[in-house]
Design a protein around this motif. Structure first.
Motif, PDB file in Angstrom:
ATOM      1  N   ASP A  69       0.831  -1.208   0.000  1.00 19.79           N
ATOM      2  CA  ASP A  69       0.000   0.000   0.000  1.00 19.79           C
ATOM      3  C   ASP A  69       0.865   1.259   0.000  1.00 19.79           C
ATOM      4  OD1 ASP A  69      -2.258  -1.574   0.029  1.00 19.79           O
ATOM      5  OD2 ASP A  69      -2.652  -1.295   2.176  1.00 19.79           O
ATOM      6  N   ALA A  70       1.915   1.249   0.803  1.00 17.26           N
ATOM      7  CA  ALA A  70       2.811   2.415   0.876  1.00 17.26           C
ATOM      8  C   ALA A  70       3.485   2.662  -0.476  1.00 17.26           C
ATOM      9  CB  ALA A  70       3.860   2.217   1.965  1.00 17.26           C
ATOM     10  N   LEU A  71       3.937   1.599  -1.120  1.00 16.26           N
ATOM     11  CA  LEU A  71       4.604   1.771  -2.413  1.00 16.26           C
ATOM     12  C   LEU A  71       3.613   2.192  -3.490  1.00 16.26           C
ATOM     13  CD1 LEU A  71       7.369   1.612  -3.737  1.00 16.26           C
ATOM     14  CD2 LEU A  71       6.756  -0.677  -4.508  1.00 16.26           C
ATOM     15  N   GLU A  72       2.409   1.664  -3.454  1.00 15.97           N
ATOM     16  CA  GLU A  72       1.395   2.054  -4.446  1.00 15.97           C
ATOM     17  C   GLU A  72       1.081   3.541  -4.369  1.00 15.97           C
ATOM     18  OE1 GLU A  72      -2.008  -0.449  -3.952  1.00 15.97           O
ATOM     19  OE2 GLU A  72      -0.951  -2.219  -4.711  1.00 15.97           O
ATOM     20  N   ARG A  73       1.040   4.082  -3.151  1.00 20.31           N
ATOM     21  CA  ARG A  73       0.803   5.521  -2.996  1.00 20.31           C
ATOM     22  C   ARG A  73       1.885   6.329  -3.675  1.00 20.31           C
ATOM     23  NH1 ARG A  73       0.279   7.160   2.975  1.00 20.31           N
ATOM     24  NH2 ARG A  73       0.469   9.185   1.985  1.00 20.31           N
ATOM     25  N   LEU A  74       3.138   5.844  -3.569  1.00 21.40           N
ATOM     26  CA  LEU A  74       4.258   6.577  -4.163  1.00 21.40           C
ATOM     27  C   LEU A  74       4.343   6.369  -5.669  1.00 21.40           C
ATOM     28  CD1 LEU A  74       6.986   5.913  -1.483  1.00 21.40           C
ATOM     29  CD2 LEU A  74       5.521   7.916  -1.728  1.00 21.40           C
ATOM     30  N   ASP A  80       7.642   6.406 -13.096  1.00 17.45           N
ATOM     31  CA  ASP A  80       8.785   6.232 -14.010  1.00 17.45           C
ATOM     32  C   ASP A  80      10.055   5.851 -13.261  1.00 17.45           C
ATOM     33  OD1 ASP A  80       7.177   6.838 -16.152  1.00 17.45           O
ATOM     34  OD2 ASP A  80       7.743   8.964 -16.197  1.00 17.45           O
ATOM     35  N   GLN A  81      10.304   6.472 -12.126  1.00 16.72           N
ATOM     36  CA  GLN A  81      11.524   6.208 -11.362  1.00 16.72           C
ATOM     37  C   GLN A  81      11.461   4.863 -10.628  1.00 16.72           C
ATOM     38  OE1 GLN A  81       9.756   8.960 -11.381  1.00 16.72           O
ATOM     39  NE2 GLN A  81      11.101  10.714 -11.746  1.00 16.72           N
ATOM     40  N   LEU A  82      10.262   4.394 -10.296  1.00 19.32           N
ATOM     41  CA  LEU A  82      10.123   3.172  -9.508  1.00 19.32           C
ATOM     42  C   LEU A  82       9.783   1.943 -10.362  1.00 19.32           C
ATOM     43  CD1 LEU A  82       8.139   4.576  -6.463  1.00 19.32           C
ATOM     44  CD2 LEU A  82      10.585   4.121  -6.634  1.00 19.32           C
ATOM     45  N   ARG A  83       9.750   2.123 -11.671  1.00 20.60           N
ATOM     46  CA  ARG A  83       9.347   1.035 -12.554  1.00 20.60           C
ATOM     47  C   ARG A  83      10.229  -0.200 -12.405  1.00 20.60           C
ATOM     48  NH1 ARG A  83       8.243   3.325 -17.933  1.00 20.60           N
ATOM     49  NH2 ARG A  83       6.624   4.112 -16.609  1.00 20.60           N
TER      50      ARG A  83
END
Length: 171
Positions: A69-74, A80-83
């Motif tokens: 959930d925390a990562l989905e929010r970000l 693009d940076q977290l792909r």
């Protein structure tokens, strides 16, 4: 008695059977009693809650959901940076190296991409759970840890990654 296996021989001493569990200590003349949950020793017969109910999840599964959930929010803002970033949850951090301080215990770690491996964010479940009591506090701490690790990977301040960083709101 007949010659069937398991039958006692007439010259053998009688063996008392009390229905008690016997451990390796029985050779010393002691009998160890095993306690059972019910009269017949079968324990619980089925699941206490249906599989689809949140209560049916283990603590580690609930923690994994908080991290996702925390990562989905970000990802909404930093997709693009977290792909290419992998996310992992481990129980405890590895022991510190010879030149690292023991305290404070790490709550998470950001590992940059190297030798063909993608960048990786690791959140350590046990230290986070030890510091946050209650679901809201745990969710807020998990969010802050993920934000800190994303900020470290991107080389920016956590407040830039998420303006709500450190506010204590898991939302």
């Amino acid at each position: 008695m007949s010659g069937r296996s398991g039958a006692s021989r007439p010259d053998a001493p009688p063996q008392a059977h009390h229905g008690l569990g016997v451990s390796g200590a029985a050779s010393l003349g002691r009998v160890v009693r095993h306690r059972h949950r019910d009269r017949h020793g079968r324990g619980l017969r089925g699941d206490l809650v249906p599989a689809g109910v949140p209560l049916a999840q283990s603590r580690s599964e609930r923690f994994d959901d908080l991290v996702l959930d925390a990562l989905e929010r970000l990802e909404r803002r930093w997709s693009d940076q977290l792909r290419e970033v992998e996310l992992a949850v481990e129980e405890v951090p590895p022991p510190p190296g010879p030149h690292e301080d023991v305290l404070p215990v790490r709550l998470g770690r950001a590992l940059p991409a190297a030798r063909g491996l993608p960048a990786r964010i690791v959140v350590y479940r046990r230290p986070v759970e030890a510091r946050a009591t209650g679901l809201r506090a745990r969710a807020a701490l998990v969010h802050d840890v993920v934000v800190e690790q994303v900020a470290e990977l991107l080389g920016i301040e956590p407040e830039t990654v998420d303006p709500d960083y450190g506010s204590g709101s898991g939302d």
